[in-house]
Design a protein around this motif. Structure first.
Motif, PDB file in Angstrom:
ATOM      1  N   SER A 174      63.184 -51.837 102.989  1.00 48.23           N
ATOM      2  CA  SER A 174      63.158 -52.875 101.956  1.00 48.23           C
ATOM      3  C   SER A 174      64.495 -53.623 101.907  1.00 48.23           C
ATOM      4  N   PHE A 220      64.385 -56.438 104.479  1.00 50.24           N
ATOM      5  CA  PHE A 220      63.672 -57.626 104.020  1.00 50.24           C
ATOM      6  C   PHE A 220      64.474 -58.381 102.963  1.00 50.24           C
ATOM      7  N   GLY A 262      65.602 -62.102 103.461  1.00 49.41           N
ATOM      8  CA  GLY A 262      65.220 -63.097 102.448  1.00 49.41           C
ATOM      9  C   GLY A 262      66.421 -63.874 101.930  1.00 49.41           C
TER      10      GLY A 262
END
Length: 85
Positions: free
Chosen positions: A2, A5, A9
């Motif tokens: 996570s 990501f 992002g």
């Protein structure tokens, strides 16, 4: 996984922000040829006024003879000013 990501992002968000700012800046600084000519004219006018040229000289270009006379007169003025000291 996570965190991968999240970093991806954030990187994508910064890239998109940079692209948007680049496009906005490109639109802001775009000049037409008429605007560029106007800015050159204003710059020439400012330079002429900074050199204390009269308004009548600003509205008509000097011919070479009158430019030469002005240069000679200013040279004579400087010589007279230096001889007083």
């Amino acid at each position: 996984m996570s965190s991968f990501f999240f970093v991806l992002g954030v990187g994508l968000a910064f890239t998109l922000l940079a692209l948007v700012l680049w496009r906005i800046w490109a639109v802001f600084v775009r000049r037409t040829p008429d605007q560029e000519a106007h800015e050159r004219d204003l710059a020439a006018l400012n330079d002429a006024q900074a050199n204390r040229i009269s308004d009548s000289q600003l509205t008509r270009p000097l011919d070479p003879d009158s430019a030469w006379r002005t240069m000679v007169q200013r040279g004579k003025r400087k010589q007279r000013g230096s001889s007083r000291k």
